[in-house]
Design an enzyme around this catalytic site. Structure first.
Site, PDB file in Angstrom:
ATOM      1  N   ASP A   1       1.541  -1.837 -51.925  1.00 14.76           N
ATOM      2  CA  ASP A   1       0.572  -1.620 -52.410  1.00 14.76           C
ATOM      3  C   ASP A   1       1.823  -1.721 -53.651  1.00 14.76           C
ATOM      4  O   ASP A   1       2.842  -1.271 -53.490  1.00 14.76           O
ATOM      5  CB  ASP A   1      -0.543  -0.233 -53.232  1.00 14.76           C
ATOM      6  CG  ASP A   1       0.068   0.876 -52.523  1.00 14.76           C
ATOM      7  OD1 ASP A   1       0.882   0.868 -52.231  1.00 14.76           O
ATOM      8  OD2 ASP A   1      -0.500   1.783 -51.594  1.00 14.76           O
TER       9      ASP A   1
ATOM     10  N   ASP B   1      -6.211  13.519 -51.249  1.00 19.73           N
ATOM     11  CA  ASP B   1      -7.621  13.036 -51.657  1.00 19.73           C
ATOM     12  C   ASP B   1      -7.644  12.615 -49.743  1.00 19.73           C
ATOM     13  O   ASP B   1      -9.285  11.962 -49.761  1.00 19.73           O
ATOM     14  CB  ASP B   1      -7.528  12.551 -52.598  1.00 19.73           C
ATOM     15  CG  ASP B   1      -7.349  11.025 -52.419  1.00 19.73           C
ATOM     16  OD1 ASP B   1      -6.287  10.730 -51.736  1.00 19.73           O
ATOM     17  OD2 ASP B   1      -7.773  10.666 -53.473  1.00 19.73           O
TER      18      ASP B   1
ATOM     19  N   HIS C   1      -6.254   9.843 -49.018  1.00 25.59           N
ATOM     20  CA  HIS C   1      -6.522   7.876 -48.990  1.00 25.59           C
ATOM     21  C   HIS C   1      -5.209   7.447 -47.998  1.00 25.59           C
ATOM     22  O   HIS C   1      -4.243   7.934 -47.739  1.00 25.59           O
ATOM     23  CB  HIS C   1      -6.338   7.042 -50.867  1.00 25.59           C
ATOM     24  CG  HIS C   1      -4.787   8.439 -51.352  1.00 25.59           C
ATOM     25  ND1 HIS C   1      -5.040   8.385 -52.475  1.00 25.59           N
ATOM     26  CD2 HIS C   1      -3.611   7.813 -51.152  1.00 25.59           C
ATOM     27  CE1 HIS C   1      -3.752   8.507 -53.053  1.00 25.59           C
ATOM     28  NE2 HIS C   1      -3.269   8.247 -51.964  1.00 25.59           N
TER      29      HIS C   1
ATOM     30  N   GLU D   1      -8.989   4.944 -51.992  1.00 24.80           N
ATOM     31  CA  GLU D   1      -9.542   6.384 -52.631  1.00 24.80           C
ATOM     32  C   GLU D   1     -10.694   6.315 -52.379  1.00 24.80           C
ATOM     33  O   GLU D   1     -11.584   5.867 -51.819  1.00 24.80           O
ATOM     34  CB  GLU D   1     -10.199   6.262 -54.191  1.00 24.80           C
ATOM     35  CG  GLU D   1      -8.603   6.297 -54.662  1.00 24.80           C
ATOM     36  CD  GLU D   1      -6.527   6.958 -54.796  1.00 24.80           C
ATOM     37  OE1 GLU D   1      -7.271   8.423 -54.369  1.00 24.80           O
ATOM     38  OE2 GLU D   1      -6.353   7.416 -55.815  1.00 24.80           O
TER      39      GLU D   1
HETATM   40  C1  F6R Z   1       2.281   4.483 -51.233  1.00 19.73           C
HETATM   41  C2  F6R Z   1       1.031   4.563 -50.607  1.00 19.73           C
HETATM   42  C3  F6R Z   1       0.017   5.847 -50.566  1.00 19.73           C
HETATM   43  C4  F6R Z   1       0.923   7.184 -50.350  1.00 19.73           C
HETATM   44  C5  F6R Z   1       0.414   8.394 -50.104  1.00 19.73           C
HETATM   45  C6  F6R Z   1       1.583   9.669 -50.206  1.00 19.73           C
HETATM   46  O1  F6R Z   1       2.215   2.424 -50.539  1.00 19.73           O
HETATM   47  O2  F6R Z   1      -0.031   3.538 -49.901  1.00 19.73           O
HETATM   48  O3  F6R Z   1      -0.535   6.601 -49.727  1.00 19.73           O
HETATM   49  O4  F6R Z   1       1.364   6.496 -49.050  1.00 19.73           O
HETATM   50  O5  F6R Z   1       0.164   8.608 -51.823  1.00 19.73           O
HETATM   51  O6  F6R Z   1       2.117   9.569 -50.965  1.00 19.73           O
HETATM   52  P1  F6R Z   1       3.544  10.491 -50.854  1.00 19.73           P
HETATM   53  O7  F6R Z   1       4.352  10.297 -49.916  1.00 19.73           O
HETATM   54  O8  F6R Z   1       4.473  10.941 -51.996  1.00 19.73           O
HETATM   55  O9  F6R Z   1       2.812  12.258 -50.794  1.00 19.73           O
END
Ligand code: F6R
Length: 267
Positions: free
Chosen positions: A67, A136, A138, A143
């Site tokens: 992303d 959450d 995701h 989301e």
């Molecule tokens: C990032 C992504 C997100 C993160 C998730 C956890 O490329 O796709 O899904 O993996 O938000 O983020 P952290 O590792 O910062 O807790």
């Protein structure tokens, strides 16, 4: 789902790096799906070390990131392209033209997303997709409520994600509201998925992902439908799992089998 629990975040990160390194050794032309955020940092440090000290070769590897924030150019310090250059790509011998991150400043997002999907297929599909998880539930920026069949597209970030990511931007009002993200369906097409989660703040999302029902309210739970998923956790992220003993038992049996096989191979 294979659930592997390590005593510390550091050990979990090393185990994830090891799985990725082994994939590249078995398949030098591997196509890797990559994630950003806090979770993969130790993994990327270890992959960079293996390249530097042990010659792990990325020259034929292709990468696709999950992303990118809409509106941020790749030169912005909070963009995911910048993150990848800083924390991984510049430490490896990966060819720049083989690294792909969605373009947060695309002029036509529909076309860009279609072309991203096409590039993944033309590369032969993703062999191993590394994933983090949001509080959450995701994966990528899918989301709660995202279609479990979704493909790469623009998504609006949930309030919880904006709050979680405010630490990188110096305030909630600075966090972009939208992101280009691979869909759940795109991720499920990968041949193998590796979900890494560290820390107590991920424990609820991990319980819902591994032991809850498959639901679009926790998009990571869709991984239950995938035939080859490894979930690597530290103790804190595993702390709410009800079937913890069973997961440990499975790992013990696997290790015994591997040892027995290695022993037979030597004789
Ligand atoms: C990032 C992504 C997100 C993160 C998730 C956890 O490329 O796709 O899904 O993996 O938000 O983020 P952290 O590792 O910062 O807790």
């Amino acid at each position: 789902m294979r659930v592997v629990i390590h005593a510390t975040a550091e050990a979990a990160g090393l185990a994830a790096a090891d799985l990725i390194a082994r994939k590249i050794q078995q398949r030098p032309r591997a196509v890797l799906g990559l994630a950003t955020g806090s979770t993969p940092l130790a993994v990327y440090r270890e992959l960079a070390r293996r390249h530097r000290e042990e010659g792990l070769d990325f020259s034929q590897v292709t990468t696709f990131n999950l992303d990118e924030y809409v509106g941020l150019p790749g030169t912005h310090p909070q963009s995911y392209r910048y993150f990848m250059e800083e924390h991984l790509f510049r430490h490896l011998n990966v060819r720049p033209e083989r690294t792909h991150v969605p373009d947060g400043r695309a002029l036509d997002f529909d076309r860009h997303c279609e072309s991203y999907e096409r590039q993944i297929s033309q590369a032969g599909g993703i062999d191993l997709q590394l994933l983090g998880i949001g509080t959450d539930g995701h994966i990528a920026f899918n989301e709660p409520g995202s279609s479990l069949g979704s493909r790469t597209r623009v998504k609006t970030l949930a309030g919880e994600t904006i709050r979680d990511n405010a630490r990188f931007f110096g305030g909630e009002d600075q966090v972009p509201r939208m992101a280009v993200t691979m869909g759940v369906g795109t991720i499920l097409d990968s041949r193998q998925c590796l979900l890494l989660a560290l820390g107590e703040h991920k424990a609820r999302a991990i319980r819902d992902t591994v032991e809850g029902p498959v639901t679009a309210q926790v998009t990571a739970s869709a991984l239950q439908l995938h035939r080859d998923v490894v979930v690597i956790l530290d103790e804190a992220a595993a702390s709410l799992l009800a079937r913890r003993e069973y997961y440990d038992q499975v790992e013990r049996v696997r290790q015994e089998l591997e040892l027995a096989q290695a022993d037979r191979a030597v004789r």
